[in-house]
Each structure stands twice: as structure tokens, then as C-alpha cells.
Scaffold this motif. Sequence first.
Motif, PDB file in Angstrom:
ATOM      1  N   UNK A 193      29.579 -31.584  20.008  1.00 39.68           N
ATOM      2  CA  UNK A 193      29.592 -30.169  19.664  1.00 39.68           C
ATOM      3  C   UNK A 193      30.286 -30.019  18.314  1.00 39.68           C
ATOM      4  N   UNK A 194      29.517 -29.865  17.263  1.00 40.49           N
ATOM      5  CA  UNK A 194      30.116 -29.723  15.937  1.00 40.49           C
ATOM      6  C   UNK A 194      30.696 -28.330  15.798  1.00 40.49           C
ATOM      7  N   UNK A 195      31.975 -28.262  15.517  1.00 38.27           N
ATOM      8  CA  UNK A 195      32.638 -26.977  15.331  1.00 38.27           C
ATOM      9  C   UNK A 195      33.258 -26.895  13.950  1.00 38.27           C
ATOM     10  N   UNK A 196      33.744 -25.743  13.624  1.00 39.66           N
ATOM     11  CA  UNK A 196      34.392 -25.546  12.315  1.00 39.66           C
ATOM     12  C   UNK A 196      35.898 -25.676  12.448  1.00 39.66           C
ATOM     13  N   UNK A 197      36.348 -26.776  13.041  1.00 43.92           N
ATOM     14  CA  UNK A 197      37.786 -26.992  13.204  1.00 43.92           C
ATOM     15  C   UNK A 197      38.415 -27.377  11.881  1.00 43.92           C
ATOM     16  N   UNK A 198      39.624 -26.866  11.653  1.00 41.65           N
ATOM     17  CA  UNK A 198      40.316 -27.129  10.391  1.00 41.65           C
ATOM     18  C   UNK A 198      40.705 -28.591  10.240  1.00 41.65           C
ATOM     19  N   UNK A 199      40.976 -29.264  11.367  1.00 40.31           N
ATOM     20  CA  UNK A 199      41.428 -30.652  11.272  1.00 40.31           C
ATOM     21  C   UNK A 199      40.276 -31.644  11.141  1.00 40.31           C
ATOM     22  N   UNK A 200      39.032 -31.153  11.071  1.00 38.26           N
ATOM     23  CA  UNK A 200      37.889 -32.034  10.862  1.00 38.26           C
ATOM     24  C   UNK A 200      37.406 -32.732  12.112  1.00 38.26           C
ATOM     25  N   UNK A 201      38.055 -32.488  13.254  1.00 38.79           N
ATOM     26  CA  UNK A 201      37.618 -33.144  14.488  1.00 38.79           C
ATOM     27  C   UNK A 201      36.479 -32.362  15.133  1.00 38.79           C
ATOM     28  N   UNK A 202      35.704 -33.065  15.959  1.00 36.40           N
ATOM     29  CA  UNK A 202      34.609 -32.414  16.685  1.00 36.40           C
ATOM     30  C   UNK A 202      34.746 -32.681  18.174  1.00 36.40           C
ATOM     31  N   UNK A 203      34.167 -31.768  18.945  1.00 40.13           N
ATOM     32  CA  UNK A 203      34.265 -31.854  20.404  1.00 40.13           C
ATOM     33  C   UNK A 203      33.137 -32.737  20.915  1.00 40.13           C
ATOM     34  N   UNK A 204      33.511 -33.740  21.687  1.00 37.68           N
ATOM     35  CA  UNK A 204      32.520 -34.644  22.291  1.00 37.68           C
ATOM     36  C   UNK A 204      32.581 -34.441  23.799  1.00 37.68           C
ATOM     37  N   UNK A 205      31.411 -34.164  24.413  1.00 38.96           N
ATOM     38  CA  UNK A 205      31.341 -33.847  25.840  1.00 38.96           C
ATOM     39  C   UNK A 205      30.599 -34.947  26.592  1.00 38.96           C
ATOM     40  N   UNK A 241      32.525 -32.233  33.798  1.00 36.75           N
ATOM     41  CA  UNK A 241      32.420 -32.160  32.352  1.00 36.75           C
ATOM     42  C   UNK A 241      33.724 -32.677  31.742  1.00 36.75           C
ATOM     43  N   UNK A 242      33.581 -33.750  30.973  1.00 39.52           N
ATOM     44  CA  UNK A 242      34.729 -34.359  30.289  1.00 39.52           C
ATOM     45  C   UNK A 242      34.590 -34.031  28.803  1.00 39.52           C
ATOM     46  N   UNK A 243      35.695 -33.715  28.174  1.00 36.94           N
ATOM     47  CA  UNK A 243      35.647 -33.469  26.738  1.00 36.94           C
ATOM     48  C   UNK A 243      36.875 -34.074  26.072  1.00 36.94           C
ATOM     49  N   UNK A 244      36.699 -34.505  24.805  1.00 40.28           N
ATOM     50  CA  UNK A 244      37.810 -34.956  23.972  1.00 40.28           C
ATOM     51  C   UNK A 244      37.544 -34.458  22.553  1.00 40.28           C
ATOM     52  N   UNK A 245      38.531 -34.542  21.708  1.00 42.28           N
ATOM     53  CA  UNK A 245      38.357 -34.261  20.288  1.00 42.28           C
ATOM     54  C   UNK A 245      38.458 -35.573  19.523  1.00 42.28           C
ATOM     55  N   UNK A 246      37.452 -35.837  18.685  1.00 39.65           N
ATOM     56  CA  UNK A 246      37.453 -37.056  17.885  1.00 39.65           C
ATOM     57  C   UNK A 246      37.040 -36.768  16.455  1.00 39.65           C
ATOM     58  N   UNK A 247      37.610 -37.502  15.535  1.00 41.61           N
ATOM     59  CA  UNK A 247      37.277 -37.314  14.128  1.00 41.61           C
ATOM     60  C   UNK A 247      36.259 -38.372  13.713  1.00 41.61           C
ATOM     61  N   UNK A 248      35.135 -37.894  13.176  1.00 45.70           N
ATOM     62  CA  UNK A 248      34.094 -38.839  12.759  1.00 45.70           C
ATOM     63  C   UNK A 248      34.553 -39.607  11.521  1.00 45.70           C
ATOM     64  N   UNK A 249      34.307 -40.939  11.539  1.00 45.77           N
ATOM     65  CA  UNK A 249      34.645 -41.819  10.406  1.00 45.77           C
ATOM     66  C   UNK A 249      33.353 -42.427   9.911  1.00 45.77           C
ATOM     67  N   UNK A 250      33.068 -42.229   8.611  1.00 51.33           N
ATOM     68  CA  UNK A 250      31.782 -42.663   8.066  1.00 51.33           C
ATOM     69  C   UNK A 250      31.698 -44.177   7.954  1.00 51.33           C
ATOM     70  N   UNK A 251      32.761 -44.818   7.400  1.00 47.62           N
ATOM     71  CA  UNK A 251      32.749 -46.278   7.259  1.00 47.62           C
ATOM     72  C   UNK A 251      33.252 -46.914   8.531  1.00 47.62           C
ATOM     73  N   UNK A 252      32.925 -48.154   8.689  1.00 48.09           N
ATOM     74  CA  UNK A 252      33.310 -48.895   9.890  1.00 48.09           C
ATOM     75  C   UNK A 252      34.526 -49.765   9.653  1.00 48.09           C
TER      76      UNK A 252
END
Length: 877
Positions: free
Chosen positions: A637-649, A717-728
Motif C-alpha cells: 500500500x503506497x502511502x504519502x508517509x513523510x518517512x518514506x516507508x510504505x505499508x505492506x499487508x 491481516x498482518x501489516x508492517x512498515x518497510x522502506x523500499x531500497x533500490x540497490x541490493x
Amino acid sequence: MTVPGSSFTIVEGAFMSAEQDQSNQLWRRYKTIFESKMVGILSTDMNGQILDANDCFLEMVGYNREDLKAGRLNWKTLTHPKYLEQSQQVAEILKAKGSVPVFEKEYIHKGGHLVPVRLGLTMFEDGTVITLVQDITQQKESERKLGEAKALLEKRVAERTLQLVESESFLAAIFENMPTMVFVKDAKDLRFVRFNKAGEDLIGIPRAQLIGKNDYDLFSKEQADFFTSKDRDVLKESRIVDIPEEEINTARGVRYLHTRKIPVFDKEGRPQYLLGVSEDITELKKAEKQRSVLVKEQIARSAAELRAQQMGFLSDLTFAMTQSFDLDNILKAFTEKSIPTLADICIVDLMDEEGLEISHTQISANKSEDTEFIQSWREKFPMRWDAPYGAAEVMRSRKTEVINGVDLDQFLKFTFGPEAALTERPIHAEAFMTVPILLRDEKPLGTISLISTTPGRHFSAIDQSMTEEIGRRLAVQIENSRLYYRAQEASRAKTAFLANVSHEIRTPLGAMLGFAEILKEDESLKEEQKEAMETVLRNGQQLLHIVDEILDISKVESERIQIESIVFDLPDLLHDVIHLLRGRAEEKGIELRLRLGALPKMIQSDPTRLRQILINVIGNAIKFTDSGYVEMEVRSRNGNRRDGRQRIEFLVTDTGIGIPSEQRNNLFQPFSQADSSTTRRFGGTGLGLFLSRKLARLLGGDVILNTSSAGIGSSFLISILGKEVISAQGVDPRKASAESVAVSAKQVESILVVDDAMDNRELFKRFIVRAGVPEERIETAENGAEAVRKSLQKSYSLILMDIQMPEMDGFQALKKLRTQGYRGPIVALTAHAMKGDREKCLAAGFDGYLQKPLDRAELKRVLSLDFPKQKSREAEL
């Protein structure tokens, strides 16, 4: 000057007889009036030139008789310019009518300042104007002082007036122009025989209607009774009666008078008349009332300001005390903040919890040298517990002790003993106050002693009240501190117990699982034996899982669980979880599905805790499903969070037994399941969902029951907040190293395994051999002392050191080796799984850390002698 209607001439302030047959007595009366300084008297012509004046008037305006004789005095030049027009109008009225009402204006004093005056004028037939002048400066400055001066003036004028009441028109003019009400009653019937103009104006009734009347004709019976009784007292007792305040009804409404009544006697000394002088004090009374209101308001304001200051001080003091649970810090903050608001010196004596000894004494003073002196003095002279004064008596009585104006010798003698009173004392004590520290009126916790060294500074009831309130607040903080440390001790005891339980269970369990895993890999085993080994392994892993859950729940409850922030491959982790649980699902004949929506590949979160959550929830779904499927659908769930994290369900759906609505409240409670019968049927601790929800919330999300129907199935329904990282580049280094390391025999020349459990030593040897290290390179030691002895005789490529051992534990052995100069790599082995174990080991100087039961991939990494800085990236939450 010749006074009209008389044969007297006023010359240079004196009355001189024009007719020799006039009585000397009348002459003396006029002379007395003229020469008196009660009122200024002057005569002027129509042009304003002052022809004569008494000394009272001359002093009033600052001139002398030489100025008068030289013709320098004229009321026009003496009058302030702003009153000239008014004075001219008065002069015109005087010419036309012969008299004018009393009025006020200001004269210019010879010295330059202004003199406010009240004037009464009358004009005689020859055009001469007689003016009575009253200096009202004092009245303007102070109503009270003016009242006294006016009273004195009126008394004197009244006395003179009575003496001249039957005299000529000059005396009548004085009577008429008195600025206060003057009246005369006959002594027999108390009827009015004379009334002046001021009285007529005050009462509001023409004089013609007043003469011949008595009080009953003019006022109510109640008022008339009061006036008449006072009149009779005057006449009967032949004395002046002063009535500070009396109320009368007039045409102008209710007025308040200050009246003096004086008896006038005939030649035989019998009362003939009653003279009254009444001053209208209505406005003064209003002013006094307003002043009283203002004073009360000021007092209320001052009280409010004082209360606000007190509340501000209490708030600041309470805030300072609540910044720490440490008792010494609380007492230090309290005493320092109390100076100098409460006193010059503040001492807190705190009893131990048994109430038998002083456990803490904290001292603060305005001067540091006073603090040092009192500290040293108190060490020499401890408090006497049988003292009739001071802290001991206050704790016994539970009552505050205040001593203002201290006899210091006596106080010290009875409080600290005779020797204390003989010592040199550089500190002057002006006042003492000792307040008990009470918690809800229970046994006193100690005392607050305040000392004033400032001369004249004594302790008031307000000081006592405030200090007692402060004492109650301090008592709460002291009790909170003690409760906090008791809780800390209990927590430390619990932590130590859990750590010991972990060690005692994990040590034999690790050996069992390790040997079972080795046996399982033996190709010579029959199929039936392999199944038996798999059963042992499966149940052992379940037992280990239960131990881990109990330890995790204790960490959650004490808020000591650790959360990592690691970059990992999310789809890979999801496939790993499904792969791990697929065998369990196939055993029950159900399908395990995974549906992936649009997801970031690499995210930053805690993969270990996410894996734990998913295994718990999916494992539960499998456990309570006998047919059908279990499915996990994952979406972002892409949101407009200030910390750049997104909700993953993660939506986990099953076709299991479902959960009735009346049983759902128990789902997320520890050590409980929706239906107690499921514990017997399916097993488990009832901690899985509770722990999963706690962990998910620590990861910024939650675990909730989405839907459920009995006999149909459920979805969570399980949810966490995670920050997407482009490089591996942030892939978990532990995973990478564990998968890529190949052990080289050349790197590990010799290994020392140190453990007090023989089974563990044998198991570790076998694991190490299976990892590629020849058995002859492996040595063992059963305690720390033996390990130190062997290591100082021979340098090993690697030492695996158990932490908890008898005789000498792992930490002691490490310290001894490092002190003796041993620099080889030493890795900690521990069956503990508590918060901070890894950090504690690395901080102590271990090069690495392995947890029992051993993870063989981690063991391979350690055997590679690759020891990256294992500084924890874990954050306490």
C-alpha cells in the motif's frame, strides 16, 4: 475699616472701641475672632483692593502686614488666572444681591505655589466686602486630615459663633457663611431658631420652613428619636457630643453627616441653646468605601499573585523531582530547588525502609561553605533519637515544629547533645522549621529541616502550609523511587531466572537436536529409524520454539525486545517461509498458496521478526485447518508517509474450523486460545498470536482478525512498515556470509572447545568435523580454568568458549587470557537468549558470538575465521 451696623473699627488686625460705653466683653469677642487663625478674614473694596486682613489670611498667602499697608494685596492679583472669570461673576452677583453662595478657588502664594481655598462673602451698605477664607489644602491632600482640621475649625468657630450669636451683623455674616451646616435649637423644646445657608442647601428646605420646627416635623420618627436623644444627652450632661456618622433624609436623598453638638449656657449656667455643626461626609464616605473596595481588591490581587508564585514554585519543584527515579538525584533536586525560596538552608533526613536509621541526608545552602560545614558537623554530631526538639520529635509526633527567634544553644543541646552546643558555629540561625515527610498520614519517611539565617526572616503559617504540601509531594517521589527500584530488582531477578532457564533447557535440548540431526544424516539408517529421528527433531524444534516464545514474551512484557533494521529481499523471504511450512501442510493434505501483488523487492525492516510473525500466523492457520487450503496474499500500500516507508499487508486465509464471535476476545491474550479444548486437541502455548501482534506493532503495523466464520474459515491481516531500497547493497551480510563461506583446513590449525557439558563438547566436535576440520585438530576443556591453562601453553587458531561454567566462567577466562597477553580469536558460546547477550559478549572482548542450539551456517562462518565487526544494529524499543 468700619464694620457696618457696629461702631467698631478694625485696625492692623485688632478691634478698637469707637464708643467708650461699648462693653469690653463684646470687644474681646470680636478681637478673638479676628485674631484667631481658624479662618482668614479680610475686607476689600469694590475694586478688589484688600483693605484689611487678619494674620491667618496673610500667612495663608505668604504676605506680611508691610505688604498689606503698602497696598500690594488685591484679590484679583492673588487669584489664579483660571478663576478670575468666576471671581468676576461672583463680584457681579454680590453687587446685585448682597451675598453669594460659598465657592472655591485657588490663591497664588507669594512663594509661587497654589493655595486652594473656600470663600464666604457678604457686602455691607457702604460697599465693603467681608470675606471669610478657609484654606482647604489639607482637605485636598487627605480627606481624613482635612476632616480633623475642619472639625477643629468648626468647633472653634462654633464656640465663637455661640458667644456672638446675639451680636451684630458682622457675627451674623460669619455664621451665615460657614461652609458647613450650623444650626441652633432652643434648649426647652429643641426647636430650630437659627439655620445657616449651608444647612438650608444641605437639607433642601427653605429656612423659613425650618425655623420653629423640631426633628419630628422634618424626619422619620426613628431618625427624630435618635437626634433628640443625642440633643438631650448634650443638654443633660453639659458636654460636647461627637456623632461620627448619622444618616438623614434630604431633598437630595440620603446624606451622611458628621455632627458635633454643643450646649450654650445663660448667665446662670443653665443650658439655653444647643449649637450644632454638621459636615456632609457623604462623598467622603463614598470615597472611603471605594478605597476599602480597592484595598480589598489589592489584597485579593496580592493573595492571587502570591498563590500563583507558590503554584509556580511547586510546579517547578515537582518537575525537578520527577526527572529521575534515583533517590539521591530526587533529594538533591529538592534541596537545591528549595533554596532560597523556602529558606537559606534545606536539610532532608530520610529514614531507611525499616524506620530505624537515617539512610540519606541531603543538604543545600545559599553558601557552599555553609553546606560543607553542616555536612561535617552532622557527621560529628548525629541526631539524638530521644531529643525533645528537631527531626526525631517531629517524626514521633508527625507534627511540624516551628521555632522563630532561636535559642541556638538550647536547641543544639537538646537535639544533638551537650557537646554539640559547645562547638564553634559560624552559621547564625534566625529560625527553624522541621516538617515531617508523610505519605498518606502513614509512618513518617523522614523530615525536611529549613533554617533561616537572614536577620528578621521568620517562618509564617503560609510557609508552614507550603512546606507541608511540598513534604507530601516529596513523599510520593520517595515512594515512587523505592517502588521503581523494587520493580527493577524484581525485573533483574526475573531476567536472571529466565536466562538460567534458557541455559538449562537449551543446553541439553541443543545436544539432543544436534545428535538427532547427525543420526538423521547417517545413510545406514533404515527408513523407520529416519522417521523416528525426524520425529525427535520435529518435537525438539517445537520444544525449542516454545522456549523461544516464552523468552520473547518476557522481553515484550519488559519492553526489552530487539528490533533490527536490515535491507533484505522480501519475495525471497516469503518463498522461504512458504517452503519451510509446505511440508507441514502436505502432511495434513492441504494446499499452501502464495499470491504476490506489486511489491518492492528490497525493503529495510527486521527480516527475523517478520519471518517469526508469518510462521506463527500461517502455522496457526495450518494447525487449525483439516482440509482445503491456506493462502497468503501479499500486497503493498503506497502511502504519502513523510518517512518514506510504505505499508505492506499479508492476508492469511484458511478454510479451517473458524472462530466463533464469543471466543474472539481471547485471541490475542497471552497463554490463552479461543477455545480451551483446542489446547488439548492441537497443542501450543497460546502465545503465537499475542507475540505476533506485539512484534508487528514494533515493526509499525499490526495483526488483526479480518474475517472468521465457524466451520468455514478465517483470515488474518498482518501489516508492517518497510522502506523500499533500490540497490541490493544492503543484503543481510550474515546470510551472505553463511551461504558463501567454505572452510579451509589451512585457516584452522587448531580449535579448543570449552564447555562444562560433555554431551555438548562431543556434539561440537562432530559439527566441526562435518564442517571440514580434522578431528585431531580439535581439543576440549570442561571449564574456564582448564581453558586458560591450555591456552597459555598452546596458541589455538580458534577458541569456542562457553559462558556459564563452574569454577571459572567464560567471561572470567576471557579476562584472564587477555590479561596474560593471549591475542587469539575467542568466540562466545551461550545457551542464553536474553536481550543484550550478544552486546555483552562483544563488549567484554569476545571476537564472535554463537547461540545454542548451534546454527551450522553460523558455525561455518566462525570457522572461516572471518570476524566482521559484529556491532549490533539492533535498537531497543
